[in-house]
Design an enzyme around this catalytic site. Sequence first.
Site, PDB file in Angstrom:
ATOM      1  N   LYS A 109     -15.978   6.575  -8.570  1.00 61.83           N
ATOM      2  CA  LYS A 109     -14.463   6.111  -8.367  1.00 61.83           C
ATOM      3  C   LYS A 109     -14.893   4.755  -7.538  1.00 61.83           C
ATOM      4  O   LYS A 109     -15.187   4.857  -6.236  1.00 61.83           O
ATOM      5  CB  LYS A 109     -14.215   6.926  -7.509  1.00 61.83           C
ATOM      6  CG  LYS A 109     -12.548   6.312  -6.873  1.00 61.83           C
ATOM      7  CD  LYS A 109     -11.801   7.556  -6.048  1.00 61.83           C
ATOM      8  CE  LYS A 109     -10.607   7.094  -5.389  1.00 61.83           C
ATOM      9  NZ  LYS A 109     -10.123   8.300  -4.528  1.00 61.83           N
ATOM     10  N   TRP A 110     -14.726   3.518  -7.911  1.00 59.41           N
ATOM     11  CA  TRP A 110     -14.898   2.259  -7.547  1.00 59.41           C
ATOM     12  C   TRP A 110     -13.699   1.796  -6.547  1.00 59.41           C
ATOM     13  O   TRP A 110     -13.076   1.274  -7.212  1.00 59.41           O
ATOM     14  CB  TRP A 110     -15.398   1.199  -8.577  1.00 59.41           C
ATOM     15  CG  TRP A 110     -15.968   0.104  -7.977  1.00 59.41           C
ATOM     16  CD1 TRP A 110     -15.082  -0.849  -7.121  1.00 59.41           C
ATOM     17  CD2 TRP A 110     -17.300  -0.813  -8.462  1.00 59.41           C
ATOM     18  NE1 TRP A 110     -16.276  -2.082  -7.233  1.00 59.41           N
ATOM     19  CE2 TRP A 110     -17.005  -1.873  -7.708  1.00 59.41           C
ATOM     20  CE3 TRP A 110     -18.150  -0.268  -9.393  1.00 59.41           C
ATOM     21  CZ2 TRP A 110     -18.336  -2.762  -8.096  1.00 59.41           C
ATOM     22  CZ3 TRP A 110     -19.387  -1.101  -9.483  1.00 59.41           C
ATOM     23  CH2 TRP A 110     -19.376  -2.319  -8.993  1.00 59.41           C
ATOM     24  N   ASP A 111     -13.976   1.687  -5.396  1.00 56.16           N
ATOM     25  CA  ASP A 111     -12.923   1.602  -4.435  1.00 56.16           C
ATOM     26  C   ASP A 111     -12.896   0.214  -3.925  1.00 56.16           C
ATOM     27  O   ASP A 111     -14.187  -0.422  -3.918  1.00 56.16           O
ATOM     28  CB  ASP A 111     -12.882   2.628  -3.263  1.00 56.16           C
ATOM     29  CG  ASP A 111     -11.461   2.891  -2.530  1.00 56.16           C
ATOM     30  OD1 ASP A 111     -10.591   1.972  -2.854  1.00 56.16           O
ATOM     31  OD2 ASP A 111     -11.231   3.719  -1.775  1.00 56.16           O
ATOM     32  N   ASP A 143     -15.512  12.236  -2.591  1.00 58.77           N
ATOM     33  CA  ASP A 143     -14.727  10.895  -2.252  1.00 58.77           C
ATOM     34  C   ASP A 143     -15.687  10.517  -0.896  1.00 58.77           C
ATOM     35  O   ASP A 143     -16.957  10.832  -0.881  1.00 58.77           O
ATOM     36  CB  ASP A 143     -13.208  11.017  -2.002  1.00 58.77           C
ATOM     37  CG  ASP A 143     -12.451   9.982  -2.332  1.00 58.77           C
ATOM     38  OD1 ASP A 143     -12.508   8.865  -1.449  1.00 58.77           O
ATOM     39  OD2 ASP A 143     -12.124   9.639  -3.181  1.00 58.77           O
ATOM     40  N   ASP A 144     -15.009   9.512  -0.260  1.00 55.39           N
ATOM     41  CA  ASP A 144     -15.560   8.985   0.877  1.00 55.39           C
ATOM     42  C   ASP A 144     -16.369  10.023   1.994  1.00 55.39           C
ATOM     43  O   ASP A 144     -15.882  10.958   1.878  1.00 55.39           O
ATOM     44  CB  ASP A 144     -14.507   8.222   1.712  1.00 55.39           C
ATOM     45  CG  ASP A 144     -15.002   6.944   2.322  1.00 55.39           C
ATOM     46  OD1 ASP A 144     -16.241   6.990   2.561  1.00 55.39           O
ATOM     47  OD2 ASP A 144     -14.178   6.280   2.777  1.00 55.39           O
ATOM     48  N   TRP A 159       0.826  -1.182   0.013  1.00 52.53           N
ATOM     49  CA  TRP A 159       0.070   0.062   0.006  1.00 52.53           C
ATOM     50  C   TRP A 159       0.714   1.211   0.000  1.00 52.53           C
ATOM     51  O   TRP A 159       1.906   1.419   0.920  1.00 52.53           O
ATOM     52  CB  TRP A 159      -0.999  -0.139   1.175  1.00 52.53           C
ATOM     53  CG  TRP A 159      -1.683   1.291   1.376  1.00 52.53           C
ATOM     54  CD1 TRP A 159      -2.777   1.586   0.566  1.00 52.53           C
ATOM     55  CD2 TRP A 159      -1.282   2.291   2.183  1.00 52.53           C
ATOM     56  NE1 TRP A 159      -3.106   2.783   0.917  1.00 52.53           N
ATOM     57  CE2 TRP A 159      -2.211   3.409   1.720  1.00 52.53           C
ATOM     58  CE3 TRP A 159      -0.418   2.506   3.210  1.00 52.53           C
ATOM     59  CZ2 TRP A 159      -2.493   4.631   2.337  1.00 52.53           C
ATOM     60  CZ3 TRP A 159      -0.620   3.838   3.849  1.00 52.53           C
ATOM     61  CH2 TRP A 159      -1.463   4.914   3.500  1.00 52.53           C
ATOM     62  N   ASP A 210      -2.099   5.471  -3.444  1.00 58.37           N
ATOM     63  CA  ASP A 210      -2.634   6.601  -2.606  1.00 58.37           C
ATOM     64  C   ASP A 210      -1.473   7.375  -2.248  1.00 58.37           C
ATOM     65  O   ASP A 210      -1.694   8.540  -1.702  1.00 58.37           O
ATOM     66  CB  ASP A 210      -2.894   5.863  -1.223  1.00 58.37           C
ATOM     67  CG  ASP A 210      -4.545   5.637  -1.238  1.00 58.37           C
ATOM     68  OD1 ASP A 210      -5.097   5.865  -2.345  1.00 58.37           O
ATOM     69  OD2 ASP A 210      -4.944   5.047  -0.376  1.00 58.37           O
ATOM     70  N   ARG A 241      -9.218  -2.527   7.862  1.00 52.50           N
ATOM     71  CA  ARG A 241      -9.661  -1.434   7.725  1.00 52.50           C
ATOM     72  C   ARG A 241     -11.265  -1.225   8.366  1.00 52.50           C
ATOM     73  O   ARG A 241     -12.093  -0.758   7.945  1.00 52.50           O
ATOM     74  CB  ARG A 241      -9.838  -0.668   6.355  1.00 52.50           C
ATOM     75  CG  ARG A 241      -9.723   0.866   6.464  1.00 52.50           C
ATOM     76  CD  ARG A 241     -10.087   1.353   5.014  1.00 52.50           C
ATOM     77  NE  ARG A 241      -9.743   2.755   5.104  1.00 52.50           N
ATOM     78  CZ  ARG A 241     -10.306   3.676   3.995  1.00 52.50           C
ATOM     79  NH1 ARG A 241     -11.145   3.408   3.239  1.00 52.50           N
ATOM     80  NH2 ARG A 241     -10.100   5.161   4.293  1.00 52.50           N
ATOM     81  N   CYS A 288     -10.185   1.598  -8.290  1.00 49.04           N
ATOM     82  CA  CYS A 288      -9.147   2.074  -7.327  1.00 49.04           C
ATOM     83  C   CYS A 288      -9.271   1.070  -6.066  1.00 49.04           C
ATOM     84  O   CYS A 288     -10.425   0.198  -6.034  1.00 49.04           O
ATOM     85  CB  CYS A 288      -9.718   3.487  -6.644  1.00 49.04           C
ATOM     86  SG  CYS A 288      -8.977   3.707  -5.281  1.00 49.04           S
TER      87      CYS A 288
HETATM   88  C1  DGJ Z   1      -8.741   4.646  -0.593  1.00 50.18           C
HETATM   89  C2  DGJ Z   1      -8.684   5.340  -1.816  1.00 50.18           C
HETATM   90  O1  DGJ Z   1      -7.401   4.843  -2.574  1.00 50.18           O
HETATM   91  C3  DGJ Z   1      -8.496   6.795  -1.461  1.00 50.18           C
HETATM   92  O2  DGJ Z   1      -7.973   7.709  -2.705  1.00 50.18           O
HETATM   93  C4  DGJ Z   1      -9.627   7.168  -0.921  1.00 50.18           C
HETATM   94  O3  DGJ Z   1     -10.716   6.968  -1.924  1.00 50.18           O
HETATM   95  C5  DGJ Z   1      -9.973   6.455   0.282  1.00 50.18           C
HETATM   96  N1  DGJ Z   1      -9.852   5.020  -0.229  1.00 50.18           N
HETATM   97  C6  DGJ Z   1     -11.503   6.825   0.979  1.00 50.18           C
HETATM   98  O4  DGJ Z   1     -11.783   6.008   1.992  1.00 50.18           O
END
Ligand code: DGJ
Length: 753
Positions: free
Chosen positions: A490-492, A380-381, A212, A562, A457, A540
């Site tokens: 943005k699909w995380d 974002d989040d 990471w 990140d 997490r 993502c």
């Molecule tokens: C991980 C992503 O890589 C970040 O850019 C951001 O969107 C966070 N998650 C949000 O929780």
Amino acid sequence: MRVVTPTFRHGARMLLTLTASMIVLLLQLHGQSAGVHPEAIRYDEAARIFRIDAADVSYVIGINQNQQLQTLYWGKRLRPGDTLSPAHADGGSSGFDLSVSATPQEFTGWGGGLVVVPNLKITFPDGNRDLVLHYLSHTIRNNTLTISLKDIGRDVVVDLLYQVDEATGVLARSARVENRTQQPFTIEQVLAATWNLDASRDYQLRYLTGRWAGEWNLQQTQLRPGKIVLESRRGSTGVEVNPWFAIERSKQADQDVGDVWFGALGWSGSWQMNLETDWQNRVRITGGYSPFDFAYILSPGKSLETPKFYGGYTNQGIGGASRLLHRFELDSIVPQAPHRRLRPVLYNSWEATGFDVNEAGQEALAEKAASIGVERFVMDDGWFGERKDDHAGLGDWYINPQKFPHGLRPMIDKVHALGMDFGLWVEPEMVNPNSDLYRKHPEWVLNFTGRPRTEGRNQLVLNLAREDVRAYVYGFLDKLLSENDIAFLKWDYNRNWSEPGWPDAPLQEQKEVYVKYVQNLYSILIELRKKHPNVEIESCSGGGARVDLGIMHLTDEIWPSDNTDPFDRLSIQNGFSYAYAPGVMMAWVTDSPNWMNNRSTSLEYRFLSSMQGSLGIGANLNKWTQEDFATAKRLVAEYKDARATIQDGSLYRLISPDGDSAASVTEFVARDGHEAVVFAFLHSSQKGQPYPRLYLHGLQPDAVYTIHAREGKLEDDTVQRASGDYWMHHGVSISLRGDFQAAFLTLERDSSQ
Ligand code: DGJ
């Protein structure tokens, strides 16, 4: 591998006695010009040889005397008149080294004494585990060759698919296993393909590793007898190793010269690649589903298809291999290919606001982002459920009423009024135990009954293999996109699997979770894209933990890391570019000092670092000065001018940041050669050393180009206009001195040329 050079002597003798129509046929077989366009895939019945010719590559397969399918050649395109000797199985060298393993087969079953990694291993219900696959038949349709193999006794048929990309010579290989017996059997291992390389003691393997915020480290090692395994057992592609390899045959590595074979998997679940080098220094590469903890019950009449294992060849070095892959990805893999949209300049709120998003705050950022030329605003989040931090909310995809009392509509309208489109963050495959969804459906996560559920997490992985979970995830995304004018998701995906159990499935089917999870992920993306064709998606995974050609086929861009430190990014982006196109790589300009290393850099340096891909801004604009806004506005405009060349052109690594180089330089050349864009970076000057002179690549030698330093300075004696040859061979000197300095140049071809 035996390559026999022209046996056209035979042809010449025969011609004397041939009729006109037979001559045409012969010319076709040999792919002679005379107005005859040679087919990409041909089969020579007499020699039992399949030959695939595309771009600069030939791939040749033969059926040997044991009815095995054998690789005869993979490399630089051969001449139409070149013929190869028919396939002959390798006899093996002793009782310890049997023919079945010594022969470079295209696809092997585990049986008949095979000791190398098999492509397919099956246990039959009577306990028999022997599988010997022989040629059965084949078809050639358009650009696809399908060769069917069958077990010598049982009705197990394997179709090997070879799909050719004519522009790049990249082959997409996969296998479909079909159960034509009367009973189910268990597939314990199925790898899409075997790629065979001829013997050489000079093979250098490159692959990409990471963690990471430290993704995309290029590794290099010499291949020696033995086995190297690259894999992910994480349930997804993973960050530790990426499913890509390149093998160079050279003692002296040069970016743009030399034979390179490369491959990449199109699969976003657990995967494996094996690189086996035998005592003769021949190499076999197998890859596909990870066999670890794998079992797939195939019922009578059913089939299982492997992921695609893509492979390519170039004699233009590792740089050429990247360029071919980039071209293939942009023109054949990404969803809108070959007519993909250039990536818009986006703003993302994450580093500015974290989870603390609300209507007023986002609107204020949106106004500032619009003022510098941003085209897409992404929240974002933090906008949904009880999401105040990462302990709660995942799974509850309703708009948080405290943060957005009037829903998302007013904010989206505002973003539109500012001339931008709107994007939103989601993490659909996850659930926080502290959520309504988990309280209602604790059985929906991957788990083993009665065992702890390990959190990462503070979240658990929803079991997307379940049809009810699939329906829930598709349902909320469809609703979100139907009720709101959203242009981008943005699909995380922020953790690996643990306890990969599926207790509600029939016992013998529980391990199918590895396949069905990813199939359902893909099917959701396909269905969403179909219903909402204008919505674009970014892949993502806490950065770059799910990047592969499978997810790339269904998403428009990728978040590689990140880590947004602009200096770290030089090597991260460089590593990424070995396998994946910079045109889909999102790169944000963030705050200084950067949170990662506490390093301070100028706004110009940060911009130039991010401009080498798809530009985004992720800084807290509330802290910017008027001067920052003016600089950003200028650089966004410059980026837009050069964007088509950067995102769609050919990348040359003039100086690679590998190995702690103080300098790093990338050059992008437009496909039609009308423009080149150069980014140059300096970590720190030492002992008064001048910056290395740059020798450009890929220009038209006799065209005239005018150079402009958009950012930074050229040395005083630099001429403004000169030929492509001049810039490539005389080179250009830029004046870079100090710490964390950067320059941005363009070269424009005279419009008359
Ligand atoms: C991980 C992503 O890589 C970040 O850019 C951001 O969107 C966070 N998650 C949000 O929780």
